[in-house]
Design an enzyme around this catalytic site. Structure first.
Site, PDB file in Angstrom:
ATOM      1  N   ASP A   1      -5.553   3.911  -4.785  1.00 35.25           N
ATOM      2  CA  ASP A   1      -5.034   4.483  -3.511  1.00 35.25           C
ATOM      3  C   ASP A   1      -3.911   5.301  -3.553  1.00 35.25           C
ATOM      4  O   ASP A   1      -3.319   6.105  -3.000  1.00 35.25           O
ATOM      5  CB  ASP A   1      -5.083   3.699  -2.182  1.00 35.25           C
ATOM      6  CG  ASP A   1      -4.309   2.329  -2.560  1.00 35.25           C
ATOM      7  OD1 ASP A   1      -3.732   2.354  -3.533  1.00 35.25           O
ATOM      8  OD2 ASP A   1      -4.662   1.353  -1.626  1.00 35.25           O
TER       9      ASP A   1
ATOM     10  N   ASP B   1      -1.990   5.133  -9.098  1.00 34.29           N
ATOM     11  CA  ASP B   1      -3.402   4.837  -9.612  1.00 34.29           C
ATOM     12  C   ASP B   1      -3.941   6.093 -10.307  1.00 34.29           C
ATOM     13  O   ASP B   1      -5.097   6.158 -10.947  1.00 34.29           O
ATOM     14  CB  ASP B   1      -4.087   4.452  -8.456  1.00 34.29           C
ATOM     15  CG  ASP B   1      -3.808   2.973  -7.941  1.00 34.29           C
ATOM     16  OD1 ASP B   1      -3.467   2.353  -8.784  1.00 34.29           O
ATOM     17  OD2 ASP B   1      -3.953   2.709  -6.873  1.00 34.29           O
TER      18      ASP B   1
ATOM     19  N   ASP C   1     -10.583  -2.669  -5.852  1.00 36.60           N
ATOM     20  CA  ASP C   1      -9.320  -2.984  -4.985  1.00 36.60           C
ATOM     21  C   ASP C   1      -9.781  -4.322  -4.055  1.00 36.60           C
ATOM     22  O   ASP C   1     -10.860  -4.115  -3.475  1.00 36.60           O
ATOM     23  CB  ASP C   1      -8.475  -2.038  -4.258  1.00 36.60           C
ATOM     24  CG  ASP C   1      -7.743  -1.295  -5.377  1.00 36.60           C
ATOM     25  OD1 ASP C   1      -7.219  -1.639  -6.273  1.00 36.60           O
ATOM     26  OD2 ASP C   1      -7.603  -0.030  -4.986  1.00 36.60           O
TER      27      ASP C   1
END
Length: 927
Positions: free
Chosen positions: A666, A670, A348
Site C-alpha cells: 500500500d 512497496d 499484508d
C-alpha cells in the site's frame, strides 16, 4: 476563467480570485455548477474511429478482397443471385466483427474509467474522497506522500512537502515545496515552489492546495498531444493466439489452394483443351471454375479464426468486470491470465487479513496497566485499572501518553453525515491512528481543542523503514512540561525504546533502567501474544524550535510514556479463503510490520500458520544470505517486522524457486516489490496512488479473500478462452476435412460458398461468445495452478483435435452420400442436408465444449443461459435459409421433410458424443 499567474499571488488573494473558502472549501452545489462550466478534469484522447471507418477496416483482409473480386466476376458472368448473396454475407460478417470490436473497446474504456484515482478535497467543511475527474477550480485539495497530484494547485499549506516533477520538467530529484512564499511572475516551472502540478508525485510530507487549473488547461494538458493517446496493450495470451491464428491462416490457405488445384485437375476436361484450346475450355467451364475458386476462398475465410483476438478481448474485458463485482480491479490485462498461474499470495496482515477497524483495548504507562472499554469509532468508553474506573487525566504519564497519541497523529474523527450505514462517526485517515484519536476522545480530549492548545509547527512523517512519526508542537496552554515546545514520537515499541533514555514512572521522570526496559518489553510481548497491535509513545521537551527538521538531531533522548494495545479482529471470511487457496495449490505468506507474537497469534487463528511453518523476523532477514532464504522459503508462513526492502527479497526468493507470486502493498516504498512480483496487488482503500499505479490489480475492499476470488475468476477466464479457441479450431478443422475428403473421394462439393460463409457467421459468433461467459467449473479451485509455459493448445486438446473433426467429417459426408443416393440428380438437396448436419452438429458440440474434462451432465446441460440464447438464435438463422422461400435461391437450399430430419438426427449427435467420449478417456487417463 482567464489563466492567472497564481504563483505570484498571496494565498488569500488566490482564494479570492477563485472564489473559494480556505477552511471550508467549496459547497457541493458550487462544485457541481463549476463542473458543468469547466468540464471534467481529464486529458483528451485521440478520437476513436467511427463505425464506418471500423467497417471499412474489415475489408483490408486479403481473402475478403479476393472473395469480393470473385463475386464481382461472377456478377459480370450473370450469376447475380450468388454474387449478391456472397457480398451481403461478407458485409454481415464484417458488421459482426465491428460490433465485437466495439464491445471490447467499450468494456476496456469502462474499466479504464473505474481505475481513475480518487482524491481528498474539502467541501462543505468536511474532508471527502471524490474521483479526480470531478475536481474543479477552487477545490481545496489535500495531498500526502504517495499521492499523484491530480490538478494544478497553488499550495496553501506544506509540511516537509517534496514533489517529484520528472514527468513535467525531467528533473528526477524531488522539489521541496513552500506554500507561504510569493514568486516572480516569470519564474520557470521547475522553480515554482509554491505550486504543484498535475501528473507529479508527492514523495514526502503533506500539504493542501487550491485547484487553479484542470484537464487540458493544466501545465501537463498543454503538452497533452505528446502523451494523450492510450496505448492498448496486448496480453501474452493475445499474442500467442494472434501467432496461432497466423499459423492456422497460412495452413488453411495452403490446404484451400490444394483443394482448388486438386478440384481443377480432377474436373478438367483435357479433351476440350487439346481440341479447342485452353481459352475455349475456360469459356466452357467458367461457372464451375469460379464456383470452385469461391468455394476454396470461402472455406479459407470460414476456417481462419480471424475473429479470435476480438472475442478474446471481449472475454477478458467481461471477465474483468466480473472481478470488479468481487472487489478486484484489474489495471493491466496480462494479470488476468497470470492470476490463473499464481502459486503464492504474499499478503499484508493489517486490513487485508484483519478488519482494519482498530480499537484501543488496553495499555501500559509508568507502571500502570489499564483497560479501555467501547467499540468502533464511538468516542464513548471508560478507563479501568484492576477493575476500577479511573480518570486518566489525573495521571501524568497516562495523560502524556494520550496527548502524544492524539497530537502525533493525522487521523480525524467526524460525525457521520451518512447515517444510513449505521455508524454515528467516521474516521478520516489511517485506522491505527484513528483508534488512538478515539482513545484520547474517550478521556475527554478533543483533538481540535488540543491542536489549538498545542499547534503543530514541525513534523517528520511516518515511513515504513523508520517505523515511527515525530511531531513538534508549540505549548500555548499549561502542560506538565515547563518548556515552550514539545516533541512527540509514536511508533514500534522497540524503536521508540531505543530512542528513549528516560521514562515517566509513577508520574515522575526518571532515567530508563534495564529493569524498566525489560518490564516494557515484557508488557509488549504479553499484549502482542493476545494478537494486539502495540504502539509506543514518547515525548521530549524543547527549549527552542529546531532550525531544520533533521531526523538525527530530533529523534533522540526521548522520555518514554507508554504503550497502547489495539485489537484488529481477523476478517471472518479469511479462514475459509485460506482453505480454498490451499485446496487450489496456492500457498499464503503473511507479511507484516507487527511483532512476532502478534503475527504468530493472528496467523494461527486464521489457519495460515502450518504446524511446521517457519516465522521469520526482519532482523533474521537482514542477516540471512539470499541463497539461504531461497532454500527455506517454501517452509516460511509468516514474515514479521519487515521493511519494503525485505518484501523485494522475499519475492526474489520465491521466484527463484519457480513460484508465481502475488504480492500486496500500500505504501510508496512497496512499489519495487509490487513491480518485481508477477502480480502486484495494491490496496484500494489504504493504498497510495504510487502503489496503485505500479500494481497489476487493486483490491477495492483491501481484503485477502478478494485475492483468492480474483485467482478463481482468473482461472475461469483463461479456461473459457481456451474452451472457445478449442471449439472454433475443431469446427474449422472439421470444415476443411469435409471439403478435402469429398474431393478426395470424387464427390461433388458438399457446400456452396454461401453456405460456408453463413456457417462461419452462425457457429463462430454467438456460441463462441457464450463459451466465454461460462461460469466457473465446480473443481476450478481444486486443480493445481496452471504452468506458465503451458501452450494454449495442450496435449489433451491435440487429442480432441485429432479425433472430433474426423468424426464430424464422417457424419456430414455420410449424410451427403445418403442424400446423393436418395436424389442423385438433386445436388442442392444433398448440400442442404450436409449444411444442416454440420450446423446442428457444431451447435450441439458447443454444449460439450463447456468443459475440457467434466461431463456435460456434471456441469448441467442448461446451466449457461447465454448458451441457450446463442444456440437458439443460431438455429433460427440456419432454419430460415432452408424454410424461408425468398432466401432459398440465395443459399441453393431446398426445404427438408420430417423423413430428412430423421436421417440427419443420429448423425448430428456423432461429434458431440465423440467429444464426450474423448473427455471420458482423458478423465480415466488422468486418474
Amino acid at each position: 476563467m482567464e489563466k492567472k499567474t497564481f504563483h505570484c499571488m498571496h494565498i488569500n488573494q488566490a482564494a479570492e480570485e477563485l472564489e473559494t473558502n480556505l477552511e471550508h472549501g467549496l459547497t457541493t452545489e458550487e462544485a457541481a455548477k463549476r463542473l458543468k462550466i469547466y468540464g471534467h478534469n481529464e486529458l483528451k484522447e485521440r478520437p476513436k474511429p467511427g463505425f464506418l471507418k471500423m467497417l471499412l477496416n474489415q475489408f483490408n483482409n486479403f481473402l475478403v478482397i479476393i472473395l469480393i473480386i470473385a463475386a464481382l466476376v461472377s456478377l459480370l458472368l450473370g450469376e447475380i443471385t450468388d454474387a449478391i448473396a456472397i457480398m451481403v454475407i461478407v458485409l454481415l460478417n464484417s458488421i459482426v466483427r465491428v460490433v465485437q470490436e466495439s464491445k471490447a473497446e467499450a468494456a476496456l474504456a469502462a474499466l479504464k474509467k473505474m481505475a481513475t484515482p480518487n482524491v481528498y478535497v474539502i467541501r462543505n467543511g468536511h474532508q471527502i474522497s471524490i474521483p479526480s475527474s470531478e475536481l474543479v477550480l477552487g477545490d481545496i485539495c489535500v495531498i500526502e506522500a504517495g499521492n499523484y497530484v491530480s490538478a494544478d494547485l497553488r499550495l496553501i499549506e506544506s509540511v516537509n512537502l517534496k514533489i517529484e516533477e520528472a514527468s513535467l520538467t525531467g528533473e528526477s530529484i524531488p522539489v521541496e515545496k513552500e506554500a507561504n512564499i510569493i514568486l516572480d511572475k516569470d519564474i520557470t516551472l521547475g522553480d515554482r515552489k509554491n505550486s504543484a502540478f498535475m501528473g507529479t508525485v508527492v514523495t514526502y510530507g503533506r500539504g493542501k492546495g487550491i485547484v487553479t487549473a484542470t484537464g487540458m488547461k493544466t501545465q501537463i494538458g498543454m503538452i497533452a498531444e505528446m502523451l494523450q493517446s492510450y496505448e492498448e496493450e496486448q496480453t501474452p495470451l493475445q499474442k500467442k493466439l494472434a501467432e496461432l491464428a497466423k499459423f492456422l491462416g497460412i495452413g488453411c490457405l495452403i490446404i484451400c489452394a490444394i483443394v482448388f488445384i486438386y478440384g481443377l485437375i480432377r474436373d478438367t476436361n483435357f479433351g476440350i483443351i487439346f481440341k479447342e484450346g485452353f481459352l475455349a475450355y475456360l469459356a466452357h467451364e467458367k461457372k464451375d471454375i469460379i464456383n470452385l475458386f469461391m468455394t476454396a476462398v470461402s472455406l479459407a475465410i470460414a476456417a481462419i479464426p480471424e475473429g479470435l483476438p476480438a472475442v478474446v478481448t471481449i472475454c477478458l474485458a467481461l471477465g474483468m468486470q466480473k472481478m470488479i463485482k468481487r472487489h478486484a480491479l484489474i489495471r493491466k490485462l496480462p494479470a488476468v491470465e497470470t492470476l490463473g498461474c499464481a502459486t503464492v499470495i504474499c499478503s499484508d496482515k493489517t486490513g487485508t487479513l484483519t478488519q482494519n477497524e482498530m480499537t484501543v483495548v488496553q495499555g501500559f504507562s509508568g507502571g500502570l496497566r489499564f483497560k479501555v472499554t467501547g467499540e468502533g469509532y464511538s468516542p464513548t468508553g471508560q478507563f479501568f485499572v484492576n477493575g476500577e474506573e479511573i480518570d486518566p487525566n489525573k495521571y501524568k504519564g497516562l495523560s502524556l501518553l494520550l496527548y502524544g497519541a492524539l497530537l502525533c497523529n493525522d487521523a480525524k474523527l467526524e460525525e457521520n453525515e451518512n447515517k444510513g450505514d449505521g455508524k454515528a462517526f467516521r474516521m478520516i485517515g489511517d485506522p491505527t491512528e484513528g483508534a488512538m484519536v478515539v482513545a484520547g476522545e474517550k478521556a475527554g480530549l478533543k483533538k481540535t481543542e488540543m491542536e489549538k492548545k498545542l499547534p503543530r509547527v514541525m513534523e517528520i512523517p511516518f515511513d515504513s523503514d523508520r517505523k515511527r512519526m515525530t511531531t513538534i508542537h508549540e505549548i500555548k496552554d499549561s502542560l506538565f512540561i515547563d518548556s515552550p515546545y514539545i516533541a512527540f514520537i509514536k511508533g514500534a515499541p522497540d524503536v521508540i525504546l531505543n530512542l528513549s533514555d528516560r521514562i515517566v514512572y509513577n508520574d515522575e521522570i526518571v532515567p530508563m533502567s534495564e529493569e524498566k526496559r525489560n518490564e516494557i518489553l515484557e508488557m509488549n510481548h504479553e499484549m502482542a501474544s493476545q494478537a494486539l497491535r502495540v504502539l509506543a509513545v514518547a515525548f521530549k521537551p524543547l527549549n527552542e524550535l529546531p532550525v531544520t527538521c533533521e531526523i538525527e538531531d530530533i529523534e533522540k533522548e526521548f522520555v518514554f510514556v507508554g504503550l497502547l494495545g489495539m485489537i484488529d479482529p481477523p476478517r471472518p471470511e479469511v479462514k475459509e479463503a485460506i482453505k480454498l487457496a490451499v485446496g487450489a495449490g496456492v500457498k499464503s505468506i503473511m507479511i507484516t510490520g507487527d511483532y512476532k507474537d502478534t503475527a504468530e497469534a493472528v496467523a494461527r487463528e486464521i489457519g495460515l500458520l502450518r504446524p511446521n511453518g517457519k516465522v521469520l523476523t526482519g532482523k533474521e532477514l537482514d542477516t540471512m544470505p539470499q541463497e539461504t532464504l531461497v532454500s527455506i522459503i517454501d517452509d516460511v508462513d509468516v514474515c514479521c517486522r519487515v521493511s519494503p526492502k525485505h518484501k523485494t527479497n522475499i519475492v526474489y526468493a520465491l521466484k527463484e524457486k519457480g513460484h508465481i507470486v502475488a504480492m500486496t502493498g500500500d505504501g510508496v516504498n512497496d512499489a519495487p516489490a509490487l513491480k518485481r512480483a508477477n502480480i502486484g496487488v495494491a490496496m484500494g482503500i489504504t493504498g497510495t496512488d504510487v502503489a496503485k499505479e505500479t500494481a497489476d490489480m487493486v483490491l477495492t475492499d483491501d481484503n485477502y479473500a478478494s485475492i483468492v476470488s480474483a485467482i478463481e475468476e482468473g482461472r475461469t477466464i483463461y479456461a473459457n478462452i481456451r474452451k472457445f479457441v478449442y471449439f472454433l479450431l475443431v469446427c474449422n478443422v472439421g470444415e476443411i476435412l469435409i471439403v478435402f475428403f469429398s474431393m478426395l473421394f470424387g464427390m461433388p462439393l458438399p457446400f456452396t460458398p454461401i453456405m460456408l460463409l453463413w456457417l462461419n457467421l452462425v457457429t463462430d459468433g454467438a456460441p463462441a461468445l457464450a463459451l466465454g461467459l461460462e461460469k466457473a467449473e465446480p473443481d476450478i479451485m481444486k486443480r493445481p495452478p496452471r504452468p506458465v509455459k503451458e501452450p494454449v493448445i495442450n496435449k489433451d486438446m491435440i487429442i480432441g483435435l485429432s479425433v472430433i473433426p474426423i468424426i464430424d467429417a464422417i457424419a456430414v459426408l455420410s449424410v451427403f452420400a445418403i442424400s446423393l443416393r436418395i436424389q442423385p440428380d438433386n445436388l442442392s438437396y444433398a448440400q442442404t442436408m450436409a449444411f444442416v448436419t454440420i450446423c446442428f452438429s457444431e451447435l450441439l458440440r458447443a454444449y460439450t465444449a463447456r468443459s475440457e474434462h467434466l461431463s456435460i451432465f456434471k456441469i448441467g446441460v442448461f446451466s449457461n443461459k447465454w448458451m441457450q440464447w446463442a444456440v437458439l438464435s443460431s438455429i433460427f438463422f440456419v432454419l430460415i435459409t432452408v424454410y424461408v422461400p425468398f432466401l432459398r435461391p440465395f443459399f441453393d437450399t431446398v426445404p427438408l421433410t420430417i423423413n430428412d430430419w430423421l436421417i440427419i438426427l443420429p448423425f448430428i449427435f456423432m461429434a458431440p458424443v465423440g467429444a464426450e467420449m474423448v473427455k471420458f478417456f482423458l478423465r480415466r487417463r488422468n486418474k
